[in-house]
Design an enzyme around this catalytic site. Structure first.
Site, PDB file in Angstrom:
ATOM      1  N   SER A   1     -11.513   1.032  -4.934  1.00  0.00           N
ATOM      2  CA  SER A   1     -12.959   0.144  -4.601  1.00  0.00           C
ATOM      3  C   SER A   1     -14.105   0.523  -5.579  1.00  0.00           C
ATOM      4  O   SER A   1     -13.824   0.689  -6.762  1.00  0.00           O
ATOM      5  CB  SER A   1     -13.228   0.366  -3.092  1.00  0.00           C
ATOM      6  OG  SER A   1     -14.025  -0.865  -2.863  1.00  0.00           O
TER       7      SER A   1
ATOM      8  N   ASP B   1      -7.181  -9.117   0.482  1.00  0.00           N
ATOM      9  CA  ASP B   1      -8.426  -8.254   0.686  1.00  0.00           C
ATOM     10  C   ASP B   1      -9.509  -9.166   0.575  1.00  0.00           C
ATOM     11  O   ASP B   1      -9.645 -10.096  -0.146  1.00  0.00           O
ATOM     12  CB  ASP B   1      -8.540  -7.387  -0.805  1.00  0.00           C
ATOM     13  CG  ASP B   1      -9.497  -6.548  -0.770  1.00  0.00           C
ATOM     14  OD1 ASP B   1     -10.758  -6.861  -0.390  1.00  0.00           O
ATOM     15  OD2 ASP B   1      -9.292  -5.517  -1.423  1.00  0.00           O
TER      16      ASP B   1
ATOM     17  N   HIS C   1      -7.778  -4.322   2.147  1.00  0.00           N
ATOM     18  CA  HIS C   1      -8.517  -3.462   1.058  1.00  0.00           C
ATOM     19  C   HIS C   1      -8.575  -2.023   1.667  1.00  0.00           C
ATOM     20  O   HIS C   1      -9.236  -0.974   0.929  1.00  0.00           O
ATOM     21  CB  HIS C   1     -10.109  -3.658   1.110  1.00  0.00           C
ATOM     22  CG  HIS C   1     -10.837  -3.357   0.205  1.00  0.00           C
ATOM     23  ND1 HIS C   1     -11.004  -3.650  -1.241  1.00  0.00           N
ATOM     24  CD2 HIS C   1     -12.004  -2.407   0.241  1.00  0.00           C
ATOM     25  CE1 HIS C   1     -11.559  -2.840  -1.758  1.00  0.00           C
ATOM     26  NE2 HIS C   1     -12.637  -2.033  -0.987  1.00  0.00           N
TER      27      HIS C   1
END
Lengths: 282, 282
Positions: free
Chosen positions: B146, B225, B258
């Site tokens: 991320s 995600d 995610h």
């Protein structure tokens, strides 16, 4: 007993799901997690009981179990360690009250109202899980860590028809003889130690008669665990197993402490131990 | 820059150690974790950069990386994501301030004083690690998740002599074009977007010239995600790689979101990717 999905996540081809439901045993909302591999039906069901301070989340995110569970086709359910909530009695110490249910049914006020974890784990939750997940309830295994290792050993001995395969990481193996257990049992069960005996793995093992035909129990214990000598006492459980002919694979692991880095290092061995006894998915 | 051991734990035959040290780059105490397999010398060094809200602990306990890292002989260092402390500026939002350093050197008050994460990660911490751990600094790989995926891609492009192997999980691949990045860059770097361009993986990739000789980058992205389309934009990085001939293995993983259940599912592939480029322990 309606089951609510809190969240679901893809994991090693299967899913990890966090559930919440109203428990009649505890009179509270209870949470648990479940890992279900891809494409399983009638899978063996492995219960993991966590230790002091833990919720259903600790093992789920730190255990490192799901790669191997996916490969072996095992469903793993990880419950919370106690009832929780503003209406539930608590204690400021980490080793008693919320987060420290000890997997027994409390008999003393104010704890008895909600702290009915044995009934929750051994009776209510299996019904919830059987209705929801693709598991074979004839093939259940039980393992846990620390206080949850105590829970695994004692519940397996109390409900031998239910739990076939057993293992533990650093269990509180003789709770009536150590501070953590004596503190919890005094408050949950009262000061008469006779009532404690039904909840001590060493006592239950010695009571259980000849166990030469039972599958061996796998027990991993970190040799550098700071709680080893005062709180855990695996040597007492080793003696109890020897007294009744119970097979025990007790591994003292040099260089390991009490935490999840230890658990995750040996988790694959435990999963293979259970799968070998329970069989693969059918 | 004296290094203090906060705790050390046995793990897959090696050790996980949490360290703390006074950083000259950030002017704060900084923490990082290091996994060191048993019996390694001159091992490849793999850096993992974490995402928004994370500390050095998240990947360390949730990543599930150390079984395979032990097998491959890789040292893995996981730093914190920002300076922290009562004297460090912060923001109530989860996506800015402490826990959200974006791996850049802030130029704007009040952030510039402490938020010097590029300097910390690329320059100061490697010196600390080289002095402490049994690593071969000629063989460094970089990966992250991320915001840390953004950090991995951009730092690898800024310091190509330092980082040889690159991969990412769900990176913020085009920060100048998405809300998370635009918010952070506005405050850390000022409102002139020209200053942002040096910190966007897509821009850096397009600037970098013919990359046909560079090792391929591995990028895993969960297809489910929730941040994929608004914040992550891997398709823009894919186009940038194509424009300069950079090999990219972009895997859109159906059924994954995610979080760390996604990361842990594919972590072994990433470790093998890095080991194949960096070589095993020597």
């Amino acid at each position: 007993m309606a089951l609510e999905i809190v969240s679901r996540h893809g994991c090693f081809g299967g899913t990890v799901t966090y559930y919440r439901h109203a428990s009649s045993a505890t009179g509270t909302l209870m949470r648990f997690s479940a890992f279900v591999p891809a494409n399983v039906q009638n899978a063996p069901l492995l219960w993991f009981l966590s230790g002091l301070t833990c919720t259903e989340d600790n093992f789920t995110v730190k255990g490192g179990a799901y790669r191997q569970a996916a490969a072996l086709g095992l469903v793993i359910v990880a419950p919370d360690t106690s009832p929780r909530g503003a209406d539930v009695p608590d204690d400021p110490a980490y080793d008693f009250g919320q987060g420290a249910g000890f997997y027994i049914n409390a008999t003393q006020a104010p704890w008895a109202t909600h702290f009915q974890m044995e009934r929750y784990i051994a009776q209510e939750l299996p019904q919830v899980v059987a209705a929801e997940l693709p598991v074979d309830m004839r093939r259940q295994g039980l393992f846990g860590h620390s206080m949850g290792g105590h829970g695994a050993l004692t519940l397996a001995l109390k409900y031998p028809q239910q739990f076939t395969s057993i293992s533990a990481f650093a269990p509180i193996a003789a709770p009536t003889q150590v501070p953590w257990g004596r503190k919890a049992f005094t408050s949950y069960l009262g000061s008469d130690e006779a009532a404690w005996q039904d909840h001590d793995a060493c006592v239950l093992m010695r009571r259980s008669g000849d166990r030469r035909a039972m599958p061996a129990i796998l027990l991993d214990q970190g040799a550098d665990d700071p709680f080893l000598h005062e709180q855990l006492r695996p040597e007492l459980f080793e003696a109890a197993c020897a007294a009744v002919g119970q097979g025990l694979i007790l591994r003292r692991q040099a260089g390991y402490d009490h935490g999840y880095f230890f658990v995750s290092t040996f988790i694959d061995d435990h999963l293979r131990h259970h799968a070998a006894i329970l069989g693969g998915q059918s």
